[in-house]
Design a protein around this motif. Structure first.
Motif, PDB file in Angstrom:
ATOM      1  N   GLY A 290      63.706 -10.039  19.346  1.00 40.60           N
ATOM      2  CA  GLY A 290      64.836 -10.948  19.377  1.00 40.60           C
ATOM      3  C   GLY A 290      65.482 -11.036  18.017  1.00 40.60           C
ATOM      4  N   PRO A 291      66.319 -12.059  17.784  1.00 40.82           N
ATOM      5  CA  PRO A 291      66.907 -12.271  16.457  1.00 40.82           C
ATOM      6  C   PRO A 291      65.805 -12.449  15.417  1.00 40.82           C
ATOM      7  N   TYR A 292      66.031 -11.931  14.217  1.00 38.97           N
ATOM      8  CA  TYR A 292      64.979 -11.858  13.194  1.00 38.97           C
ATOM      9  C   TYR A 292      64.307 -13.208  12.959  1.00 38.97           C
ATOM     10  N   LYS A 293      65.086 -14.237  12.673  1.00 39.28           N
ATOM     11  CA  LYS A 293      64.507 -15.544  12.339  1.00 39.28           C
ATOM     12  C   LYS A 293      63.759 -16.135  13.534  1.00 39.28           C
ATOM     13  N   GLN A 294      64.315 -15.956  14.733  1.00 45.11           N
ATOM     14  CA  GLN A 294      63.666 -16.489  15.922  1.00 45.11           C
ATOM     15  C   GLN A 294      62.318 -15.815  16.173  1.00 45.11           C
ATOM     16  N   VAL A 295      62.268 -14.501  15.994  1.00 44.99           N
ATOM     17  CA  VAL A 295      61.010 -13.780  16.178  1.00 44.99           C
ATOM     18  C   VAL A 295      59.985 -14.237  15.144  1.00 44.99           C
ATOM     19  N   CYS A 296      60.427 -14.414  13.914  1.00 44.25           N
ATOM     20  CA  CYS A 296      59.518 -14.933  12.883  1.00 44.25           C
ATOM     21  C   CYS A 296      58.942 -16.277  13.295  1.00 44.25           C
ATOM     22  N   ASP A 297      59.797 -17.154  13.814  1.00 43.68           N
ATOM     23  CA  ASP A 297      59.355 -18.498  14.172  1.00 43.68           C
ATOM     24  C   ASP A 297      58.302 -18.479  15.272  1.00 43.68           C
ATOM     25  N   PHE A 298      58.583 -17.774  16.385  1.00 42.58           N
ATOM     26  CA  PHE A 298      57.637 -17.868  17.488  1.00 42.58           C
ATOM     27  C   PHE A 298      56.402 -16.989  17.291  1.00 42.58           C
ATOM     28  N   MET A 299      56.566 -15.851  16.632  1.00 45.52           N
ATOM     29  CA  MET A 299      55.384 -15.027  16.381  1.00 45.52           C
ATOM     30  C   MET A 299      54.519 -15.626  15.264  1.00 45.52           C
ATOM     31  N   GLY A 300      55.161 -16.315  14.329  1.00 45.06           N
ATOM     32  CA  GLY A 300      54.392 -17.043  13.318  1.00 45.06           C
ATOM     33  C   GLY A 300      53.558 -18.146  13.951  1.00 45.06           C
ATOM     34  N   ALA A 301      54.141 -18.837  14.942  1.00 44.65           N
ATOM     35  CA  ALA A 301      53.405 -19.886  15.650  1.00 44.65           C
ATOM     36  C   ALA A 301      52.270 -19.292  16.479  1.00 44.65           C
ATOM     37  N   VAL A 302      52.513 -18.145  17.103  1.00 45.25           N
ATOM     38  CA  VAL A 302      51.460 -17.467  17.871  1.00 45.25           C
ATOM     39  C   VAL A 302      50.319 -17.052  16.946  1.00 45.25           C
ATOM     40  N   ARG A 303      50.679 -16.556  15.756  1.00 47.24           N
ATOM     41  CA  ARG A 303      49.647 -16.155  14.784  1.00 47.24           C
ATOM     42  C   ARG A 303      48.727 -17.333  14.443  1.00 47.24           C
ATOM     43  N   LEU A 304      49.303 -18.509  14.202  1.00 51.81           N
ATOM     44  CA  LEU A 304      48.494 -19.670  13.863  1.00 51.81           C
ATOM     45  C   LEU A 304      47.582 -20.076  15.019  1.00 51.81           C
ATOM     46  N   LYS A 305      48.114 -20.054  16.225  1.00 56.98           N
ATOM     47  CA  LYS A 305      47.301 -20.425  17.393  1.00 56.98           C
ATOM     48  C   LYS A 305      46.190 -19.400  17.618  1.00 56.98           C
ATOM     49  N   LEU A 306      46.520 -18.125  17.448  1.00 58.05           N
ATOM     50  CA  LEU A 306      45.493 -17.092  17.593  1.00 58.05           C
ATOM     51  C   LEU A 306      44.376 -17.281  16.570  1.00 58.05           C
ATOM     52  N   GLY A 307      44.766 -17.580  15.338  1.00 58.09           N
ATOM     53  CA  GLY A 307      43.763 -17.793  14.304  1.00 58.09           C
ATOM     54  C   GLY A 307      42.778 -18.867  14.698  1.00 58.09           C
ATOM     55  N   LYS A 308      43.305 -19.944  15.286  1.00 53.36           N
ATOM     56  CA  LYS A 308      42.442 -21.042  15.725  1.00 53.36           C
ATOM     57  C   LYS A 308      41.617 -20.638  16.939  1.00 53.36           C
ATOM     58  N   ASP A 309      42.280 -20.045  17.935  1.00 55.12           N
ATOM     59  CA  ASP A 309      41.595 -19.706  19.185  1.00 55.12           C
ATOM     60  C   ASP A 309      40.531 -18.637  18.989  1.00 55.12           C
TER      61      ASP A 309
END
Length: 585
Positions: free
Chosen positions: A396-415
């Motif tokens: 998707g748009p660069y900033k949007q992809v950063c936002d949601f994939m960054g959030a996924v990264r944090l959740k993955l780290g925890k999970d």
């Protein structure tokens, strides 16, 4: 009224008579003895009352939790040792008990943790709890350590006004009617920013303040309407001098308060690198997962979403490797997708690598059919994928992809349990000067409108505003921005140019910032500074996710004080005196 604190009674006092004050933590009544724990902010100590003192025994037998007492008695060795508490080898044989106040109809007891609404309504009881005492004292130690370090290095503690002028972000200001100036208002400060810059122009080279600030915006776990920050400003400095100084301060306070040694020096990372690798301008380096750009591999694939954004000038296609997560169920992946959707994702594609030696047969993915073998292998190689891994994709748009994939990264780290138990600070630098606001149709300042650009030439700044870089910097710790600052604009022509780029007219600039522009024209030195969030740092130190736990009297997420009932309606006569009339909703 007392000779010792409850929690400090120890073997050195055996045989001595002490007077203690505190609250009943719990009591145990037996046929010939009453034991109760007396608690103050230092801890608890066991009190013993024998039945051979009938009046005292009767008082002790009637005690309830949280009753407020003064006890006088002799310290003696305890028969049953409790090594879990500091006073566990002694007890006090009571000789006198004064009941200072009874606690009746308690909504909860000190050993309980009720719902947050109950805690905030009865905050005085909540703050008595040992866990809350610990967290609040962590905050107190933090502030003491900061002040001691700053005072020892010649920083000057100077107060700035609370009643001030509205800012360009006026919708977030708290307004105060001026009784002596009908129809006019003060604003509570969102920051002492302009005043501390004025102090640099006035010759106070090193300023600091533990400042109360106010911002009328939505509340969440790490945000309150009123908050506390350590505000600092320096004259005659560049970025490195500010960063090196405050980095030393933060290392000092963590050593003093937490007995933790932080990295020396803190690593530096540009904003662009942080977004590219972690999808965030405040990356949590404790998580060893990174975003991998795969646009070059998918520009010609049949999967339209990937191909479209891979070929878009402002698009991004990335993969995120989740080690050993190929066993995850579809439900677990769908939960990740739902989490990503909160941050703007339209979907979250995935691929499970079960056995690479089997080629395409060893891959489980609804999108693998769109890739030829060469493309599939190129993606797996780029991600360093191993058997048993799960790959997640965003486009998707660069900033949007950063936002949601960054959030996924944090959740993955925890999970996945991949959050390292450590303290990982860093500086994020070279922020964009501006962001384009589509709705407003103009640029907005990424930090604030007084941040200096990296270029000194005004024509260059105006010609390249979209890609202009600022002299801003943030200190990040474990995925939290704990401090933000910049080198400031110290030339009036550059400040006017930045106002112009932000769509602030000359008339508006003169009305709101005329005093600043005038001060800049009277020999303002180069200067810069930073502000640290005291509430946020204290929460990190105390090990809590919510800053409400380290603020004595916080507001709820609906911006209310349940204890006092604020906000509340005012008497019409009081409103009339300050020239205010309310309208029906």
């Amino acid at each position: 009224m007392r000779s010792q604190f409850c929690g400090l009674v120890d073997e050195t006092l055996i045989g001595q008579t002490v007077t203690l004050c505190g609250w009943v933590n719990k009591a145990r009544v037996q046929s010939h003895q009453v034991f109760f724990d007396l608690r103050d902010h230092e801890g608890i100590v066991q009190i013993l009352v024998e039945s051979d003192q009938p009046e005292l025994f009767e008082i002790a037998s009637s005690l309830g939790q949280e009753d407020c007492l003064r006890v006088t008695g002799k310290v003696r060795e305890r028969h049953s040792i409790n090594d879990k508490i500091r006073t566990g080898r002694v007890e006090v044989l009571a000789e006198k008990i004064d009941v200072m106040n009874r606690a009746i109809n308690l909504p909860f007891h000190s050993h309980e943790t009720p719902g947050e609404d109950v805690r905030l309504k009865y905050r005085y009881l909540d703050l008595r709890r040992p866990e809350m005492q610990r967290m609040m004292r962590t905050r107190i130690k933090l502030v003491q350590a900061l002040r001691a370090w700053l005072d020892a290095r010649g920083f000057q503690d100077i107060e700035t006004p609370i009643l001030t002028k509205a800012t360009p972000e006026g919708a977030r200001d708290f307004l105060v009617p001026a009784r002596m100036h009908a129809g006019e208002f003060y604003a509570l400060p969102q920051s002492p920013q302009l005043f501390k810059q004025i102090l640099m122009m006035a010759g106070f080279d090193r300023y600091y303040q533990i400042a109360r600030c106010f911002r009328d915006e939505a509340l969440r776990a790490d945000r309150q309407l009123e908050f506390t920050q350590l505000d600092m400003e320096f004259a005659w400095v560049d970025e490195a001098e500010v960063q090196d100084t405050v980095e030393g301060m933060i290392r000092h306070v963590f050593r003093e308060v937490m007995q933790v040694e932080l990295a020396d020096p803190f690593p530096r990372m540009s904003y662009d690198e942080a977004m590219r690798r972690y999808g965030s301008d405040k990356p949590d380096l404790r998580i060893d997962l990174e975003l991998i750009d795969i646009a070059e591999h998918v520009r010609s694939v049949e999967f339209k979403v990937f191909a479209e954004w891979a070929n878009h000038a402002e698009g991004r296609v990335v993969a995120l490797r989740a080690p050993d997560a190929a066993t995850w169920s579809r439900k677990q992946i769908d939960e990740l997708a739902a989490h990503a959707a909160k941050y703007g994702a339209k979907g979250l594609a995935w691929l499970k690598l079960e056995d690479r030696s089997k080629g395409r047969e060893g891959v489980n993915s609804p999108i693998a059919k769109f890739f030829d073998d060469a493309t599939l292998n190129a993606i797996l190689d780029a991600c360093g994928a191993q058997n048993g891994d799960l790959l997640l994709f965003g486009a998707g748009p660069y900033k949007q992809v950063c936002d949601f994939m960054g959030a996924v990264r944090l959740k993955l780290g925890k999970d996945l349990g991949r959050i390292e138990h450590s303290w990982r600070p860093l500086w994020v630098t070279d922020f964009p000067m501006f962001e384009w606001d589509e709705e407003a149709g103009r640029y907005v300042a990424l930090h604030h409108p007084f941040t200096a650009p990296a270029v000194d030439d005004i024509a260059d700044l105006k010609a390249n505003a979209r890609i202009a870089v600022s002299r801003g910097y943030d200190m990040v710790l474990n995925g939290n921005e704990i401090g933000g600052g910049s080198i400031r604009i110290h030339r009036p022509d550059m400040q006017s140019a930045v106002f112009d780029l932000l769509g602030i007219s000359r008339e508006e600039a003169d009305a709101k910032f005329g005093f600043l522009l005038e001060a800049l024209s009277h020999g303002a030195p180069p200067h810069g500074g930073i502000a640290f969030g005291i509430d946020r740092i204290a929460a990190l130190m105390a090990g809590t996710d919510s800053i409400r736990d380290v603020i004595p009297f916080p507001k709820t997420t609906t911006a209310q004080c349940l204890m006092t009932g604020a906000p509340s309606p005012l008497d019409p006569e009081q409103l009339k005196e300050v020239h205010i009339r309310t309208l029906e909703a």
